[in-house]
Design an enzyme around this catalytic site. Structure first.
Site, PDB file in Angstrom:
ATOM      1  N   ASN A  85       5.383  72.379  47.798  1.00  0.00           N
ATOM      2  CA  ASN A  85       4.724  73.068  48.846  1.00  0.00           C
ATOM      3  C   ASN A  85       4.949  72.859  50.633  1.00  0.00           C
ATOM      4  O   ASN A  85       5.343  73.862  51.142  1.00  0.00           O
ATOM      5  CB  ASN A  85       3.920  72.784  49.035  1.00  0.00           C
ATOM      6  N   ASP A 113      -5.021  75.911  41.044  1.00  0.00           N
ATOM      7  CA  ASP A 113      -4.166  76.797  42.370  1.00  0.00           C
ATOM      8  C   ASP A 113      -4.836  78.513  42.480  1.00  0.00           C
ATOM      9  O   ASP A 113      -5.619  78.522  41.218  1.00  0.00           O
ATOM     10  CB  ASP A 113      -3.265  77.347  40.952  1.00  0.00           C
TER      11      ASP A 113
END
Ligand code: FPP
Length: 246
Positions: free
Chosen positions: A69, A21
């Site tokens: 996503n 991340d």
């Protein structure tokens, strides 16, 4: 003493899972487009794979693209898919030469056709390799995976191949996309976020969680070694008390 020297190689985690991340923030901090962060993130993936091989980690799983996503701006999704395809094609031979098996989990059928084909080719090419298994979680979500497993079991019951009493943890785990890899002992998430974000929910029942402020494009093998040293200091009791462990 550096972190690598502090690692007890007799007590390595067999499987490390990573939520990579912070790519977007890393790029933004430099006034660049988010995709630049993802491109730089690929360099971190390479260094971490090399770091795993260097010390003998057998399984590495990275969360490269979640089901959620797909909701990102279409330009970013397309850029990530392109990056995935180019990285797989550029790295397949190197993975093979280094005896690394490429594996993938997730709803792979939802990926672009070219991505599926190139991924299949790379997995086929490296399938006999034994040093380390690199698993890419792609269009992956743990809730999706658990529902799929439940459907497979329900079908077997419906077709009278098994009865309900035969359903146990072992059978359930065998229906997950991770049936051929052990559960991770250590999960690392970069960028200061303290969440598991629908990643390996079943498999992480007893996983040690490690969170670092480092953004993924800055994460290198020394950060990985630091996480392993931290992991090795922990007492894993699996519900028992300290005195029972020895
Ligand atoms: C999270 O950062 C990262 C991703 C959603 C994608 C990760 C992809 C790569 C590292 C490149 C492709 C990988 C392989 C294995 C080929 P973010 O975009 O959520 O960052 P932010 O939280 O700062 O916005």
């Amino acid at each position: 003493m550096d972190f690598k020297e502090q690692i007890d190689i007799n007590r390595l985690p067999e499987h490390i899972a990573i939520i990579m991340d912070g790519n977007g923030r890393w790029a933004k901090n430099q006034g660049k487009f988010r995709v630049f962060g993802h491109e730089s993130g690929v360099l971190s993936v390479k260094d971490i794979v090399e770091g795993c091989v260097e010390i003998g980690i057998k399984y590495l799983t990275v969360y490269a693209f979640s089901t959620e996503n797909w909701n990102r701006p279409v330009e970013e999704v397309n850029a990530l898919m392109e990056l995935l395809i180019s990285t797989i094609n550029q790295e397949a031979e190197t993975l093979n030469k280094n005896n690394i098996r490429l594996n993938a989990i997730g709803d792979l059928g939802s990926l672009p056709k070219k991505c599926i084909e190139d991924l299949d080719n790379a997995m086929q090419k490296t399938k006999e390799n034994t040093k380390c298994t690199l698993t890419l979680a792609l269009s992956y979500s743990a809730k999706w995976e658990i529902v799929e497993a439940a459907k497979k079991i329900a079908k077997q019951v419906e077709q009278k191949e098994i009865n309900i009493d035969q359903i146990d943890e072992h059978l359930f785990a065998s229906k997950l996309t991770t049936s051929n890899i052990p559960d991770p002992e250590l999960m690392i998430r970069t960028s200061g976020e303290h969440r598991v974000s629908n990643f390996l929910l079943w498999q992480m029942a007893y996983t040690e969680l490690y969170f670092t402020e480092t953004l993924w494009p800055d994460f290198r093998r020394d950060h990985l070694f630091e996480a392993i040293v931290d992991y090795q200091k922990r007492e894993r009791r699996f519900g028992k008390i300290s005195e029972q462990l020895n």
